[in-house]
Design a protein around this motif. Structure first.
Motif, short mmCIF file in Angstrom:
data_model
loop_
_atom_site.label_atom_id
_atom_site.label_comp_id
_atom_site.label_asym_id
_atom_site.label_seq_id
_atom_site.Cartn_x
_atom_site.Cartn_y
_atom_site.Cartn_z
N GLY A 161 0.79 -1.23 0.00
CA GLY A 161 0.00 0.00 0.00
C GLY A 161 0.81 1.27 0.00
N GLY A 162 2.08 1.19 -0.42
CA GLY A 162 2.91 2.39 -0.48
C GLY A 162 2.32 3.43 -1.41
N GLU A 163 2.43 4.70 -1.03
CA GLU A 163 1.78 5.78 -1.78
C GLU A 163 2.46 6.03 -3.12
OE1 GLU A 163 0.29 10.43 -1.17
OE2 GLU A 163 1.32 9.36 0.46
N MET A 164 1.68 6.11 -4.18
CA MET A 164 2.17 6.39 -5.52
C MET A 164 1.58 7.71 -5.99
SD MET A 164 3.91 3.52 -6.23
CE MET A 164 4.05 3.43 -8.02
N VAL A 165 2.35 8.45 -6.80
CA VAL A 165 1.88 9.74 -7.33
C VAL A 165 2.09 9.76 -8.84
CG1 VAL A 165 2.24 11.04 -5.20
CG2 VAL A 165 4.11 10.82 -6.85
N TYR A 166 1.27 10.51 -9.53
CA TYR A 166 1.36 10.62 -10.99
C TYR A 166 2.44 11.62 -11.36
CZ TYR A 166 -0.02 11.14 -15.88
OH TYR A 166 -0.03 11.17 -17.25
N ASN A 167 3.35 11.21 -12.26
CA ASN A 167 4.41 12.09 -12.72
C ASN A 167 4.09 12.61 -14.11
OD1 ASN A 167 7.25 12.39 -14.27
ND2 ASN A 167 7.49 12.92 -12.11
N GLU A 168 4.06 13.92 -14.25
CA GLU A 168 3.67 14.55 -15.52
C GLU A 168 4.69 14.32 -16.62
OE1 GLU A 168 1.02 15.98 -16.51
OE2 GLU A 168 -0.12 16.15 -14.65
N VAL A 169 5.96 14.21 -16.26
CA VAL A 169 7.01 14.03 -17.27
C VAL A 169 6.91 12.64 -17.88
CG1 VAL A 169 9.50 13.95 -17.70
CG2 VAL A 169 8.54 15.69 -16.16
#
Length: 235
Positions: free
Chosen positions: A27-35
């Motif tokens: 369940g580690g937090e993931m974030v969206y990368n724009e690049v």
């Protein structure tokens, strides 16, 4: 084993978290990368290759001038040799005079080499000794030792993308500028340190095995003719 560990940690993002559990699966937090246009672990960064490594390319001394090659002791790598993921020796050598009178440069050990032209374009290899290269090779030298093994695997994973990037011209090729501007995910420092320390064991094992195989091949080539002409007999 090294590749499996890389895939598990950096393709699946299941590197050990603070509790030694697989990060993403736990369940580690993931974030969206724009690049990159995809999800990466929170706290990770994205940088261009030129921000984490220096690059360079070599040259070819004129083959018509024998003083550039005769009795040369400086290893000189050509792009065809990058079919091997690890280079422990070279077929050709140049002299110091040849290097000074050409665009050839001496690159340090633990340099990643990437072929830029032709059939081997996009392939990478590693040298564990000082060597020069021809102009069809881009030398990549990570600024941090902890980034060395990681960067090699990242570039290997980009092979198909690099093939697509190199097409579209009469002579398929990459350029240093294209390579320098590749976007790379940069994990947190403590994860890189842990990965590098584990991978180093595998790399040394591979290097030692290759050197031992070469020594055994040389011994075979020396021994076989003597066996065949009767100088040596097996009792």
């Amino acid at each position: 084993m090294a590749k499996t560990l890389y895939d598990y940690w950096f393709a699946q993002f299941d590197f050990p978290n603070e509790n030694a559990n697989p990060y993403k699966s736990s369940g580690g937090e993931m974030v969206y990368n724009e690049v990159l246009k995809r999800m990466i672990p929170i706290g990770w960064d994205v940088k261009s290759l030129h921000q984490i490594a220096t690059t360079g390319s070599g040259g070819t001394p004129k083959s018509t001038i024998k003083e550039y090659y005769e009795n040369g002791i400086i290893p000189w790598v050509n792009s065809g040799e990058l079919n091997n993921p690890f280079i422990i020796s070279t077929e050709n050598f140049i002299t110091d005079f040849g290097m000074k009178n050409s665009s050839a440069k001496l690159f340090p050990s633990n340099t990643i080499l990437m072929a830029m032209y032709g059939a081997t374009a996009g392939k990478t290899s590693v040298i564990s000794f000082e060597a020069s290269t021809n102009q069809a090779i881009c030398a990549i030298m990570p600024k941090s030792n902890n980034l060395f093994h990681y960067t090699k695997f990242v570039l290997d994973d980009m092979y198909q993308y690099l093939i697509n990037l190199s097409t579209g011209s009469a002579r398929d090729n990459l350029s240093q500028d294209k390579i320098k501007n590749l976007d790379i995910v940069i994990p947190k420092e403590e994860i890189l340190i842990s990965f590098s320390s584990q991978i180093l064991f595998y790399y040394r094992k591979i290097e030692n095995n290759l050197k031992e195989n070469q020594q055994l091949s040389n011994l075979r080539d020396w021994l076989l003719p003597m066996l065949m002409n009767g100088q040596v007999k097996v009792e």
